[in-house]
Design an enzyme around this catalytic site. Sequence first.
Site, mmCIF file in Angstrom:
data_model
loop_
_atom_site.group_PDB
_atom_site.id
_atom_site.type_symbol
_atom_site.label_atom_id
_atom_site.label_comp_id
_atom_site.label_asym_id
_atom_site.label_seq_id
_atom_site.Cartn_x
_atom_site.Cartn_y
_atom_site.Cartn_z
ATOM 1 C CB ALA A 110 -0.618 -0.001 0.980
ATOM 2 C CB CYS A 111 -0.130 4.739 -0.213
ATOM 3 S SG CYS A 111 0.727 6.589 0.262
ATOM 4 N N PRO A 112 3.051 4.402 1.073
ATOM 5 C CG PRO A 112 5.244 5.235 1.616
ATOM 6 C CD PRO A 112 3.867 4.504 2.083
ATOM 7 N N GLY A 113 4.269 2.462 -0.772
ATOM 8 C CA GLY A 113 5.060 1.169 -1.321
ATOM 9 C C GLY A 113 5.346 1.212 -2.949
ATOM 10 C CG ASP A 131 -2.590 2.807 -2.419
ATOM 11 O OD1 ASP A 131 -3.343 2.301 -1.337
ATOM 12 O OD2 ASP A 131 -1.853 3.692 -2.655
#
Lengths: 83, 188
Positions: free
Chosen positions: A21-24, A48
């Site tokens: 998920a963010c910021p992945g 996401d």
Amino acid sequence: MSNEELKNVSVTKSIDARGTACPGPLLEAKKAIGTIKAGEIMEILSADEGTKVDIPKWCNKQGHEYLGTVEENGYFKIYMKKK
Amino acid sequence: MEEIQNTEIQRLQRELEVLKKKVSNLEDSRKDQLSIAIVSGDLDKILAAMVISVAAAAMDTQVKLFFSFWSLSALRDPKKCPKGKDFISKMFGMMLPKGTKKLALSNMNMVGMGPMMIRMLMKKQNVMSLEQMFKEAGELGIEIVVCEMSMNLMGFKKEELIDYPNLKFAGAATFVADASESSIQLFI
């Protein structure tokens, strides 16, 4: 670019960031961008919602060309061309 | 007539010089840099700071984090036991969270149930763990500056802090100097 055009675009590198998920996804995109040459196209798969908006911002800042997003079943394919 | 024109041109030239200098000052003073003063020691607030930092670093923005007061708990390494602390320092050390895994939530903490639930949810929704974010931050070259004064105040020692590649010790003036040349400044 239209959805049809994007589906037929030749992708040099594909990153599957659906497991993060963010910021992945942005982080994975940043890491991968160094492995392709200018003018080559990268595709980022992300589940996401936020990433769909974030990647164009990132492209805009870095001067890469954002090509468009194709919505698949439960995830997005985001296309960009390296500066 | 010609003389008046000459003085007018000279006046304009002087004005132009002044303006040029002002513009170059404005251009030089703000870098593509993010400075955050992190004072809170709550899990949610440190998470917010780290998510923003990692996102900024991924966008090639230089990131400088200034850790002060309660946030220093997040930088403690639970495996390290420094020697030579006085009584009050030992008390503080015992009462304050030892490392990121012990941080409480600012809301809905419920004697530690809240953080456990948040971490469970984060894992389920594939959000990077706070520990993973610190690791990524180190690899991305994010700089962490520890406020020496508050570290001493709380009785923490340098030896008990985490192994982080870009860890520095400094005072408030360093934050002010870094922040003044950053295009984004935040306080958490």
